[in-house]
Structures are given as C-alpha cells and as structure tokens.
Design a protein around this motif. Sequence first.
Motif, PDB file in Angstrom:
ATOM      1  N   UNK A 264       0.811  -1.170   0.085  1.00  0.00           N
ATOM      2  CA  UNK A 264      -0.078   0.002   0.050  1.00  0.00           C
ATOM      3  C   UNK A 264       1.005   1.199  -0.073  1.00  0.00           C
ATOM      4  N   UNK A 265       0.454   2.205  -0.718  1.00  0.00           N
ATOM      5  CA  UNK A 265       1.391   3.536  -0.989  1.00  0.00           C
ATOM      6  C   UNK A 265       0.390   4.618  -0.962  1.00  0.00           C
ATOM      7  N   UNK A 266       0.885   5.838  -0.603  1.00  0.00           N
ATOM      8  CA  UNK A 266       0.225   7.106  -0.667  1.00  0.00           C
ATOM      9  C   UNK A 266       0.783   7.511  -1.881  1.00  0.00           C
ATOM     10  N   UNK A 267       0.114   7.996  -2.845  1.00  0.00           N
ATOM     11  CA  UNK A 267       0.253   8.536  -4.053  1.00  0.00           C
ATOM     12  C   UNK A 267       0.179  10.053  -4.041  1.00  0.00           C
ATOM     13  N   UNK A 268       1.159  10.961  -3.967  1.00  0.00           N
ATOM     14  CA  UNK A 268       0.998  12.320  -3.961  1.00  0.00           C
ATOM     15  C   UNK A 268       1.166  13.130  -5.187  1.00  0.00           C
ATOM     16  N   UNK A 269       0.202  14.134  -5.532  1.00  0.00           N
ATOM     17  CA  UNK A 269       0.423  14.905  -6.518  1.00  0.00           C
ATOM     18  C   UNK A 269       0.671  16.259  -5.975  1.00  0.00           C
ATOM     19  N   UNK A 270       1.877  17.054  -6.636  1.00  0.00           N
ATOM     20  CA  UNK A 270       2.433  18.214  -5.957  1.00  0.00           C
ATOM     21  C   UNK A 270       2.253  19.030  -7.016  1.00  0.00           C
ATOM     22  N   UNK A 271       1.794  20.490  -6.844  1.00  0.00           N
ATOM     23  CA  UNK A 271       1.672  21.530  -7.775  1.00  0.00           C
ATOM     24  C   UNK A 271       2.566  22.613  -7.405  1.00  0.00           C
ATOM     25  N   UNK A 272       3.129  23.188  -8.377  1.00  0.00           N
ATOM     26  CA  UNK A 272       4.033  24.317  -7.816  1.00  0.00           C
ATOM     27  C   UNK A 272       3.212  25.715  -7.704  1.00  0.00           C
ATOM     28  N   UNK A 273       4.044  26.298  -6.614  1.00  0.00           N
ATOM     29  CA  UNK A 273       2.873  27.814  -6.125  1.00  0.00           C
ATOM     30  C   UNK A 273       2.857  28.656  -7.778  1.00  0.00           C
ATOM     31  N   UNK A 274       4.041  28.717  -8.432  1.00  0.00           N
ATOM     32  CA  UNK A 274       3.976  29.336  -9.434  1.00  0.00           C
ATOM     33  C   UNK A 274       3.429  28.522 -10.654  1.00  0.00           C
ATOM     34  N   UNK A 275       2.389  28.672 -11.257  1.00  0.00           N
ATOM     35  CA  UNK A 275       1.970  27.848 -12.305  1.00  0.00           C
ATOM     36  C   UNK A 275       2.942  27.531 -13.375  1.00  0.00           C
ATOM     37  N   UNK A 276       3.917  28.650 -13.514  1.00  0.00           N
ATOM     38  CA  UNK A 276       4.896  28.413 -14.739  1.00  0.00           C
ATOM     39  C   UNK A 276       6.176  27.959 -14.498  1.00  0.00           C
ATOM     40  N   UNK A 277       6.423  27.641 -13.255  1.00  0.00           N
ATOM     41  CA  UNK A 277       7.591  27.094 -12.883  1.00  0.00           C
ATOM     42  C   UNK A 277       7.950  25.743 -13.529  1.00  0.00           C
ATOM     43  N   UNK A 278       7.051  24.916 -13.779  1.00  0.00           N
ATOM     44  CA  UNK A 278       7.567  23.670 -14.510  1.00  0.00           C
ATOM     45  C   UNK A 278       7.008  23.798 -16.191  1.00  0.00           C
ATOM     46  N   UNK A 279       7.123  24.888 -16.644  1.00  0.00           N
ATOM     47  CA  UNK A 279       6.685  25.231 -17.988  1.00  0.00           C
ATOM     48  C   UNK A 279       7.713  24.370 -18.974  1.00  0.00           C
TER      49      UNK A 279
END
Length: 356
Positions: A264-279
């Motif tokens: 059993x795992x906990x799958x995390x989805x992480x978003x950046x505070x700046x929406x363009x940081x991962x562009x």
Amino acid sequence: MSNRRRRGRTGRVIFGVAAVAAVGAAAAAGLGLPERGSDAGTSSGSAPAKTAQVTRQTLVDTENHDGKLGHGDSRTLTGRGAGTLTEVPAVGTTVQRGQALYRTDDTPIILLYGVLPSYRTLTAGAEGADVKQLEENLAALGYTGFTVDDEYSSATASAVRKWQGDLGLTRTGTVESGRIVYATGPVRVDEHKAEAGDPSGGAILAYTSTTPVVTLDLDTDDQRLAKSGSAVAAKLPDGRSVPGKIAAVQTVIKPAEGNDPAATKYRLTITPDDAKAFDGLDQMTVTVTFTAGRRENVLAVPVQALLALAEGGYGVQVVENGTTRVVAVKLGMFAAGKVEVAGDGIAAGTVVGMPG
C-alpha cells in the motif's frame, strides 16, 4: 514508485526516555563518541580545546524523497461505434473545449468539459444533468438563443444545429453519445494507442492533464508527510528549488512484482506555487523536500557537543569561569547538525565543550 530514492533526513523529533537513549546512542556512535562516559555533575579544571554556544533558534526536520515531474496519471480513451480512425493528434498536443480529440470516418470526436460521461443520445425533449452539461459547453463556445438548464428544448436543438454546421457535421440537432468526450479541462495527448486506418472502436489514445505536476509514492510509515495542502519544495536538475503544495493524496495498491509483495502506498500529486515554474519540463526526476517537523524558539547545541553519560542518557560539558562540569540534558529534535536540549542551567549563550 520505481525511481524512489531512500529518504534522507536532517532531523528527528524524539519523545520519551527510551527513544532519547536509542537515538542519542546512534548519534554518538555515528560521531565516534563513547557510549558511556562521564557522570553528570563531574567537574574539571581543564578547558576543552573547542567550544560552542547554546543558541535559541528554530529547528526544522526535513525529509527528501524522489518524485517524477510529468503531467500526472494518464487515462486511456476508447472509441465507440464502428468506423475507421482517420486522424489522431500528435503526442504532446493540447486539446481544448470544442476541438477534435481524434477523427473517425473523417468526422471529429469533440472534447467538452464536464464530469458526467456522454452516455446517451441527446435530442429535443431529453432532460437531465447531462443536458445542462452540454448546454453549458455550448454557451462557453459562444452559442446563444437557449436557456442553460436541464431541458433539451427546441432552442437547444437549434444551437446544436449551428454547432454541427460549424464542425462540418450533418445539422441534425441531435447529439450522439459517441460524438462527445468529456474531461474536466484541457487534455494533453500522452500516447497513441492506435493509428490512422485502425478500427475506431478500440483504444485510441492516452491523455493527461496539461499542467505539469510532480508525483511520488510514499510508504505507509511516512503517512505523517502525506497531508493535502502541506508546503513542499521540489529541487530540479538545474538546481532550482520550486516551492509547491501537496494538491492530492491517493491511497494505491502497488501490485506484487518478482519477489516484492504487493504494498500500500500514498500517491502524492504536487503542484508548484507558480503555475509557470514547470513550463517546458517533462519526464524528469526531482527531489521533493518535506517538512516533517518544526520546533520554534528552542535551545540547541551542535550534535558533536553531546557526551554519553555513564548512568545513561546524554549531557554536555558546560564551560564556566575557567572550569567545566557535565550537565545532563534531555534531547528533543535533531536537525541540520543541531539537537534540541534542555537541562539545569542550560540557557542561550551557555558555553559548552566540543569533544575532539
């Protein structure tokens, strides 16, 4: 997750005498200090070669885990009905509301936004939440002359005929269930499951969200880190540290593989505070730093200042007026080479010895 690196810790919160002794012993062993040594209260006239001061500060306990920067989990789109697949968008293409996800028999299968699947043919006289969902999309695409509600009226049918004409479809005023695919927002074509010329009744393509995110799996013993909304930081391969938040936590079962049992795992989805940081970034490993604990306004000394006491536990060598004495201390959080301490006479500015 297969690319998960063993976690690295800079600190640990310790509660209870047994836990303090165990962790203190481990810290001492790692630093080459004796497991048993001076008695608390022992005095000496000789000053240590090196000293440090007790400081009042904030200690932060962090853990690092590897995650994958991409576009999240993909979903496979399966075509319905007979026909021949005539066009599939290139991998990486973004498809938005009103655009074709693919073409069958040279007619478009259209993406609209919503949570209900297209499960029936809609025509004048139909009623329900799916009718309202269709009308909301028609209105968003600029079609007018009808009321957005749960009734498929003649006015709705008229707007549908205009929409069909703009798509190059026969203007019937009726929407077949297989003509629409609903998603919660724009999608990104992630993988082709079929090519032009294949039957259009099977798997066509896989799609993801258009927003880059970091995903990672945590073991169940790391549950305290898996808190939706918690702040984290993602270190990119170029050295940048991008602040973000845990947007979603999902419990998943990782199937057995080889000699490894199911887990059993906990799958995390992480978003950046700046929406363009991962562009412009995709399919790369990043290091995610979690804050596991934080202690404000505590007294701390370098871990190297700890002395193992003969009677058990740990102390520090207090240097005062040219003499030294060993004072037993209670240990708290370990973080960034420091350890929280409390003991008689221990205060900010107290000078302690640093065993060589």
